[in-house]
Scaffold this active site. Structure first.
Site, PDB file in Angstrom:
ATOM      1  N   HIS A   1     -14.045  26.479 -43.658  1.00  0.00           N
ATOM      2  CA  HIS A   1     -13.951  27.098 -42.623  1.00  0.00           C
ATOM      3  C   HIS A   1     -14.350  26.296 -41.287  1.00  0.00           C
ATOM      4  CE1 HIS A   1     -14.194  30.791 -44.804  1.00  0.00           C
ATOM      5  NE2 HIS A   1     -14.815  30.095 -45.669  1.00  0.00           N
TER       6      HIS A   1
ATOM      7  N   SER B   1      -4.966   8.605 -19.874  1.00  0.00           N
ATOM      8  CA  SER B   1      -4.800   9.452 -19.100  1.00  0.00           C
ATOM      9  C   SER B   1      -4.589   9.078 -17.645  1.00  0.00           C
ATOM     10  CB  SER B   1      -6.012  10.635 -18.850  1.00  0.00           C
ATOM     11  OG  SER B   1      -6.049  11.019 -17.839  1.00  0.00           O
TER      12      SER B   1
ATOM     13  N   LYS C   1     -10.201   8.090 -21.199  1.00  0.00           N
ATOM     14  CA  LYS C   1      -9.693   8.930 -22.360  1.00  0.00           C
ATOM     15  C   LYS C   1      -8.895   8.091 -23.153  1.00  0.00           C
ATOM     16  CE  LYS C   1      -8.707  13.063 -22.347  1.00  0.00           C
ATOM     17  NZ  LYS C   1      -7.869  14.179 -21.782  1.00  0.00           N
TER      18      LYS C   1
ATOM     19  N   GLU D   1      -1.005  14.371 -32.248  1.00  0.00           N
ATOM     20  CA  GLU D   1      -0.521  15.429 -31.634  1.00  0.00           C
ATOM     21  C   GLU D   1       0.830  15.878 -31.730  1.00  0.00           C
ATOM     22  OE1 GLU D   1      -3.267  16.251 -27.846  1.00  0.00           O
ATOM     23  OE2 GLU D   1      -2.661  14.270 -28.068  1.00  0.00           O
TER      24      GLU D   1
END
Ligand code: ARG
Length: 494
Positions: A169, A290, A296, A303
């Site tokens: 979980h 970024s 970043k 992704e």
């Protein structure tokens, strides 16, 4: 491979190949709408290979003269070279690669080219091309899967003994070894390989000679061309041979499962590389910046793999829907199979390649992972098991430990910071040896079951994979040799 778009020579219709009974040329819009050349040109090698085997069979059976078969084979080889080197003169009205090749054969050798299509139709031709194409792609995909498994194995072996939290979980559950987590993925990809192998075995039969749907009156030998093409046999039913696309569906469904597995690791990479986890650092070469936030480093490759999974699922639904309720035998709808088939093959291969490279450039921050385990309550199950060993029924032990955890959380202490006195308040069964159970670093080693995260069981898994690959490489070699020999047979077809 050249792009068919590059040619802008004089338009010519397919009248020469199938237009004998037509009084009008195909409407320009209709041609544009029904063309499949841009996709099926990727099958040109398989198409030529299939034609070479077919023409060799026609010659061997005396259906055409041996000299004619030789002439056709020579023309086909020249066409292959033209396509290999980007010199094939595509014409603007070309419908698909099969007709383009035949049209070019006419240009090169004249009317004898027309004999190639004796006892064959584009329907069995396309099915043959696809089976040859997928057979090869599957071998490559299985190699990519093995490379990825090896990269995972390498990390698992290198970081043997490193501790991390195991989750259920997405909540910290029990301490595990990082190697156990990585080897779980090796298992998934092994199942994927067996699914591909199964699909490859089933699709490796020749539909050639089914002709349009009913077979042919010519005295062909289907087994001859099947053997030249390295098929293990021939399809049994001519109708099924040309209307079947199960092999494409099975192939894409296996790709979809591979992508699903990759997407799970991709998700973990996204989480683990975040500031919240910091379990891994993905090498700069595989992250992007970024344009506005200079601090970043985005895990775009992970992704994208996650994102492309949806695309391959789409390919599967596309194909299932295309085939739904199609009456026998061939229907033009089936031409739509090229996009999902090629897309699934290319996307899955690219995703496996990028992930393998990215994994190689990823650092596991072992201290951060270890610290995470040391600062949580994940030895709770160990203490419940401890009480159970001392004779407390497990359900009762679970209840006791839940209360201990609540107490520890309320008092802001870790479980191994509790004293024996405090523990006795919850159960008299606790003794000094419980402190060993409270140490998360000792947790994996206490597991006794086969396949567990204990160092002993993980070592056994590492040994298993090492042995398995040593054996598999011998099989792989034999397989390759067989395919190579078939290739040679091809070369001397006439
Ligand atoms: N381009 C077509 C396809 O891939 C070729 C088969 C055409 N057959 C036919 N009966 N029109 O499906």
């Amino acid at each position: 491979m050249q792009s068919p778009k590059k040619s802008n020579s004089r338009p010519r219709t397919n009248a020469k190949l199938w237009g004998g009974g037509f009084t009008e040329e195909l409407n320009a819009l209709a041609l544009e709408f029904s063309k499949s050349l841009e996709l099926d040109c990727k099958l040109y090698k398989e198409d030529i290979r299939g034609s070479l085997a077919h023409v060799a069979m026609l010659g061997a059976q005396g259906i055409i003269e041996k000299s004619e078969a030789e002439q056709i084979a020579q023309g086909l080889r020249q066409i292959e070279q033209e396509l290999d080197t980007g010199k094939f003169p595509f014409e603007s009205a070309e419908e698909d690669i099969h007709l383009a090749i035949e049209r070019r054969l006419h240009d090169l050798i004249g009317s004898v080219a027309g004999k190639l299509h004796t006892a064959r139709s584009r329907n069995d031709q396309v099915a043959t091309d696809e089976r040859l194409y997928l057979r090869q792609r599957i071998t490559e995909l299985m190699d990519h899967l093995t490379a990825f498994q090896r990269a995972l194995f390498e990390k698992a072996e290198r970081h043997f003994g490193a501790l991390m939290p195991g989750y259920t979980h997405l909540q910290r559950a029990q301490p595990i070894l990082l190697s156990q987590h990585l080897l779980a993925y090796v298992e998934m990809f092994e199942r994927d390989k067996s699914r591909y192998a199964d699909c490859q075995r089933r699709l490796n039969v020749s539909p050639l000679g089914a002709a349009a749907l009913a077979g042919t009156p010519h005295p062909i030998d289907r087994r001859y061309s099947a053997a030249l093409l390295g098929f293990s046999g021939i399809t049994r039913n001519s109708m099924d041979s040309v209307s079947d696309r199960d092999y494409v569906i099975e192939f894409i469904s296996t790709c979809a499962i591979v992508m699903m597995h990759l997407s799970r690791l991709a998700e973990e990479f996204v989480l683990w590389s975040s500031q919240e986890f910091r379990f891994i650092t993905i090498g700069d070469a595989f992250t992007t910046g970024s344009s506005i936030m200079p601090q970043k480093k985005n895990p775009d490759m992970a992704e994208l793999v996650r994102g492309k999974t949806g695309r391959v699922y789409g390919d599967l639904i596309n194909m299932l829907t295309t085939m739904k309720a199609l009456p026998l035998a061939y229907n033009r709808d089936m031409q739509e199979d090229k996009f999902p088939m090629l897309d699934a093959a290319e996307t899955t291969a690219a995703s496996l390649k990028i992930f393998t490279a990215m994994l190689g450039a990823t650092t596991f921050n072992l201290e951060v992972m270890r610290a995470a385990v040391l600062q949580d309550y994940s030895t709770a199950t160990d203490i419940a098991d401890y009480l159970a060993k001392k004779g407390v029924p497990f359900r009762e032990a679970h209840e006791i430990v839940a209360q201990i955890v609540r107490h520890a959380v309320e008092h802001r202490v870790l479980l191994n910071e509790l004293t024996l006195d405090v523990l006795h308040r919850f159960s008299p069964a606790f003794e000094q040896d419980v402190f060993d159970y409270l140490n998360p670093e000792h947790s994996p080693a206490r597991k006794r079951s086969e396949g567990s995260t204990s160092p002993k069981a993980v070592k056994a898994q590492l040994r298993f994979w090492k042995k398995c690959w040593a054996r598999a490489s011998v099989w792989l070699l034999t397989d390759r040799l067989m395919l190579q020999n078939n290739g040679k047979q091809d070369a001397k077809v006439c």
